[in-house]
Write an enzyme that holds these catalytic residues in place. Sequence first.
Site, short mmCIF file in Angstrom:
data_model
loop_
_atom_site.label_atom_id
_atom_site.label_comp_id
_atom_site.label_asym_id
_atom_site.label_seq_id
_atom_site.Cartn_x
_atom_site.Cartn_y
_atom_site.Cartn_z
N ASN A 106 0.82 -1.22 0.00
CA ASN A 106 0.00 0.00 0.00
C ASN A 106 0.85 1.27 0.00
O ASN A 106 0.39 2.33 0.37
CB ASN A 106 -0.98 -0.02 1.19
CG ASN A 106 -0.29 -0.31 2.51
OD1 ASN A 106 0.95 -0.24 2.58
ND2 ASN A 106 -1.04 -0.61 3.53
N ARG A 146 3.29 6.58 11.72
CA ARG A 146 2.64 6.06 12.93
C ARG A 146 2.44 7.21 13.91
O ARG A 146 3.35 8.03 14.11
CB ARG A 146 3.47 4.96 13.60
CG ARG A 146 3.40 3.59 12.92
CD ARG A 146 2.01 2.97 12.95
NE ARG A 146 1.94 1.71 12.21
CZ ARG A 146 1.46 1.58 10.97
NH1 ARG A 146 0.99 2.62 10.30
NH2 ARG A 146 1.42 0.40 10.39
N GLN A 177 -5.55 3.33 18.36
CA GLN A 177 -6.58 3.20 17.33
C GLN A 177 -7.59 2.13 17.72
O GLN A 177 -7.16 1.03 18.07
CB GLN A 177 -5.92 2.86 15.98
CG GLN A 177 -5.02 3.99 15.50
CD GLN A 177 -4.48 3.79 14.09
OE1 GLN A 177 -3.78 4.64 13.60
NE2 GLN A 177 -4.78 2.70 13.45
N HIS A 196 -7.44 6.24 10.18
CA HIS A 196 -6.35 5.51 9.51
C HIS A 196 -6.89 4.79 8.26
O HIS A 196 -7.45 3.72 8.36
CB HIS A 196 -5.77 4.49 10.50
CG HIS A 196 -4.50 3.86 10.03
ND1 HIS A 196 -3.76 3.02 10.83
CD2 HIS A 196 -3.83 3.93 8.86
CE1 HIS A 196 -2.69 2.62 10.15
NE2 HIS A 196 -2.72 3.15 8.95
P1 NAI Z 1 10.43 0.93 4.29
O1 NAI Z 1 10.97 -0.14 5.15
O2 NAI Z 1 10.49 0.76 2.80
O3 NAI Z 1 11.16 2.31 4.63
C1 NAI Z 1 11.31 2.79 5.92
C2 NAI Z 1 12.56 3.65 5.95
O4 NAI Z 1 12.61 4.32 7.22
C3 NAI Z 1 13.83 2.84 5.82
O5 NAI Z 1 14.63 3.35 4.77
C4 NAI Z 1 14.50 3.03 7.18
O6 NAI Z 1 15.92 3.04 7.10
C5 NAI Z 1 13.96 4.37 7.61
N1 NAI Z 1 14.11 4.62 9.03
C6 NAI Z 1 13.94 3.78 10.08
N2 NAI Z 1 14.21 4.40 11.23
C7 NAI Z 1 14.53 5.67 10.93
C8 NAI Z 1 14.90 6.79 11.69
N3 NAI Z 1 15.04 6.72 13.03
N4 NAI Z 1 15.15 7.95 11.05
C9 NAI Z 1 15.07 8.03 9.70
N5 NAI Z 1 14.73 6.99 8.91
C10 NAI Z 1 14.47 5.82 9.53
O7 NAI Z 1 8.95 1.16 4.76
P2 NAI Z 1 7.74 1.84 3.98
O8 NAI Z 1 7.05 0.84 3.14
O9 NAI Z 1 8.23 3.09 3.35
O10 NAI Z 1 6.76 2.17 5.20
C11 NAI Z 1 7.17 3.05 6.24
C12 NAI Z 1 6.13 3.07 7.34
O11 NAI Z 1 4.94 3.70 6.88
C13 NAI Z 1 5.65 1.69 7.81
O12 NAI Z 1 6.54 1.09 8.70
C14 NAI Z 1 4.33 2.04 8.47
O13 NAI Z 1 4.54 2.42 9.80
C15 NAI Z 1 3.85 3.25 7.68
N6 NAI Z 1 2.71 2.91 6.82
C16 NAI Z 1 1.51 3.57 7.02
C17 NAI Z 1 0.40 3.23 6.30
C18 NAI Z 1 -0.90 3.96 6.48
O14 NAI Z 1 -1.94 3.46 6.04
N7 NAI Z 1 -0.91 5.13 7.07
C19 NAI Z 1 0.42 2.12 5.32
C20 NAI Z 1 1.76 1.59 5.09
C21 NAI Z 1 2.83 1.95 5.85
#
Ligand code: NAI
Length: 358
Positions: free
Chosen positions: A117, A256, A285, A309
């Site tokens: 997503n 989040r 939530q 959400h």
């Molecule tokens: P991803 O794993 O592709 O990318 C996450 C990035 O965040 C990685 O490059 C990681 O190195 C970086 N990261 C981790 N800790 C960090 C920090 N302290 N400072 C800076 N960068 C940091 O994940 P993706 O697919 O981009 O998703 C990210 C988040 O988005 C998910 O974990 C989820 O919490 C949220 N999400 C929300 C949705 C919604 O419906 N609102 C749906 C899908 C994801």
Amino acid sequence: MKVLAVLYNGFKAAIEEPRLLGTVENKLGMDKWLTARGHEFIVTSSKDGPNNDFEKNIVDAEVLITTPFHPGYLTRELMEKAKNLKICITAGVGSDHIDLNAAVDHKIQVLEVSGSNVTSVAEHAVMSMLLLVRNFVPAHEMIERGDWEVSNIARNAFDIEGKVIGTVGAGRIGYRIMQRLLPFNPKELLYYDYHEIPPEAESAVNCKRVGTVEELVSQCDIVTVNCPLHEGTRGMINDRLLSAFKPGAWLVNTARGAICDEYAVARALASGQLRGYAGDVWNVQPAPKDHPWRTMKNPLDGGNGMVPHYSGTTLDAQARYAAGTKSILENYLDGKPQAHQNVIVGAGKYETTSYGIH
Ligand code: NAI
């Protein structure tokens, strides 16, 4: 084998719209398939309060499926009671509702449907920036009220063009946001992430990496949060960091809720330090009725772009994460290997570096 799924109630909408696959009613579209294979499939939305179905059924479930949109919080304490639990599958992306360190200790695998997503969320984040920067919500509310005072809206409306925009986290979503922002001609696109984007990808969106989150926020007109929630990001956006933002910046968080201190954000908005805050994620939530983010406003009575959400649960996204959840479960049942990008915790160790470096 017992499979337990914690999903949200779809009520009448889910009966009228069968593509609402992520609901209790439509059971991720896999009820018949799973029961025909002889498995017990318990689907519930009951996850809070005494005697909830989630806590009752987790004790002998082998598979737990949870969705971040209505998260069943699998704590270490609960995991200790879940003697049969082998695998947790997140129907979506973001597995922070599971105590991942405890999953490592208990050798419980955690998988999510990576990428399912991310486009949906990137679109929502860009929309949220537009609606904040252009002061859209108060403008629409004014029209509904029957009023017409252009200057009262225009006094706090700007363009995205020419702004400095930065993302905390430049993974799948963060990068897609930058791709989508490029045609708006921002002054600069910046990112902070402990992973470097490969040079070709960096030049494709013309973005620059900065060394610290403080450095990022102090330069940006618009900040967007796109990192997972883990011990290194919980409460990261607090009073101290907010005071390092450019006065009057906009903040969009579709990652989040608990990455931000809810009261610090409400205070920063009320004082004008933030001109706007938008997103779809909440620290609890469903969010309680009196959650400050439901009604917080900037000094000009706007700047709130909060919604429930749903950014990653469009019907298009539901089709993808339902199919992905089924495929992870099928691999598990058939003893086949899992796609590596979906594995957050493998048998006894983290398989991703997105949830902090372990
Ligand atoms: P991803 O794993 O592709 O990318 C996450 C990035 O965040 C990685 O490059 C990681 O190195 C970086 N990261 C981790 N800790 C960090 C920090 N302290 N400072 C800076 N960068 C940091 O994940 P993706 O697919 O981009 O998703 C990210 C988040 O988005 C998910 O974990 C989820 O919490 C949220 N999400 C929300 C949705 C919604 O419906 N609102 C749906 C899908 C994801």
